[in-house]
Design an enzyme around this catalytic site. Structure first.
Site, PDB file in Angstrom:
ATOM      1  N   LYS A  13       0.834  -1.201   0.000  1.00 52.47           N
ATOM      2  CA  LYS A  13       0.000   0.000   0.000  1.00 52.47           C
ATOM      3  C   LYS A  13       0.869   1.251   0.000  1.00 52.47           C
ATOM      4  O   LYS A  13       0.604   2.202  -0.731  1.00 52.47           O
ATOM      5  CB  LYS A  13      -0.838   0.047   1.283  1.00 52.47           C
ATOM      6  CG  LYS A  13      -2.072  -0.788   1.304  1.00 52.47           C
ATOM      7  CD  LYS A  13      -2.801  -0.451   2.600  1.00 52.47           C
ATOM      8  CE  LYS A  13      -3.983  -1.314   2.855  1.00 52.47           C
ATOM      9  NZ  LYS A  13      -4.612  -1.025   4.160  1.00 52.47           N
ATOM     10  N   ASP A  69      -7.844   2.089   4.581  1.00 56.56           N
ATOM     11  CA  ASP A  69      -8.500   0.819   4.863  1.00 56.56           C
ATOM     12  C   ASP A  69      -9.209   0.404   3.578  1.00 56.56           C
ATOM     13  O   ASP A  69      -9.930   1.197   2.973  1.00 56.56           O
ATOM     14  CB  ASP A  69      -9.488   0.907   6.024  1.00 56.56           C
ATOM     15  CG  ASP A  69      -9.744  -0.496   6.588  1.00 56.56           C
ATOM     16  OD1 ASP A  69      -8.778  -1.130   7.053  1.00 56.56           O
ATOM     17  OD2 ASP A  69     -10.886  -0.974   6.523  1.00 56.56           O
ATOM     18  N   LYS A 175      -2.007  -0.483 -13.017  1.00 60.47           N
ATOM     19  CA  LYS A 175      -2.938  -0.682 -11.896  1.00 60.47           C
ATOM     20  C   LYS A 175      -3.198   0.657 -11.204  1.00 60.47           C
ATOM     21  O   LYS A 175      -4.352   1.019 -10.937  1.00 60.47           O
ATOM     22  CB  LYS A 175      -2.384  -1.697 -10.885  1.00 60.47           C
ATOM     23  CG  LYS A 175      -3.293  -1.832  -9.661  1.00 60.47           C
ATOM     24  CD  LYS A 175      -2.771  -2.707  -8.547  1.00 60.47           C
ATOM     25  CE  LYS A 175      -3.684  -2.585  -7.328  1.00 60.47           C
ATOM     26  NZ  LYS A 175      -3.176  -3.264  -6.133  1.00 60.47           N
TER      27      LYS A 175
END
Ligand code: ITT
Length: 197
Positions: A13, A69, A175
């Protein structure tokens, strides 16, 4: 160059967020401030969990912090694994366990019923401690065999809408240009620009 503190233990991330932000910022994951920092993600929504992470990191710095999250929602499973995406196969499960559990659960489900979306909710706790939220979604479908070695998590079984390749067959730039994380980050960056004008 300003530093953006990111409340995550997931280096994938942190890398994606760094790539999306570009070289104007340095992204530092929570490991840099406190490698032992822990939190209990017991919220029932992405927002609640993002806030839990951001608040945990704010105990280590007076600077603004960001938390991500995220998860995968499968339509035929009424949104599961959702907030449980990181531990779908049980406590201590890894990406591979979770991915194969999802494939097992979806065994026999025909292609047209395998619609899913990735969700990313960012929580930015500003210098005053006020929480700001930004959301991004990426629609697609779950295939029945993993393909590709890029990315992380459920990427090898998720084909985004309008593509033939999975997220794990696309390169990082591809992506990052269409992902749920990208969309939430664009909203966050717009907020920062408006705020600094
Ligand atoms: P932190 O809580 O430390 O940030 P985490 O990986 O546990 O790291 P989450 O609780 O937000 O993060 O869980 C997100 C899960 O959803 C993650 O483990 C992946 O399995 C999945 N996920 C989220 N974004 C993804 C992406 O871009 N590609 C593939 N899987 C993703």
């Amino acid at each position: 160059m300003p530093t953006l503190y990111l409340a995550t233990r997931n280096e994938h991330k942190a890398q994606e967020i760094q790539a999306i932000l570009g070289s104007e910022w340095r992204v530092a994951s929570s490991r840099e401030l406190d490698p032992q920092l822990d939190w209990d993600e017991n919220g029932t929504t992405f927002r609640a969990n993002a806030l839990i992470k951001a608040k945990a990191l704010r105990t280590r710095t007076p600077s603004p912090v960001l938390a991500d999250d995220s998860g995968l929602e499968v339509e035929v499973l009424e949104g599961a694994p959702g907030v449980f995406s990181a531990r779908y196969a049980g406590p201590g499960s890894n990406d591979r366990d979770n991915l194969y559990k999802l494939l097992r659960v979806l065994q026999g489900v025909p292609e047209e019923q395998r619609r899913a979306r990735f969700v990313c909710v960012l929580c930015y706790l500003d210098a005053e401690g006020i929480a700001h939220y930004f959301e991004g979604y990426c629609d697609g479908r779950i295939i029945d065999q993993p393909r590709g070695g890029e990315g992380f998590g459920y990427d090898p079984i998720f084909v985004p809408e309008g593509q033939d390749k999975t997220f794990a067959e696309l390169n990082a730039a591809e992506k990052n240009s269409i992902s749920h994380r990208n969309k939430a980050m664009v909203a966050f960056q717009e907020f920062l620009i408006t705020r600094n004008q």
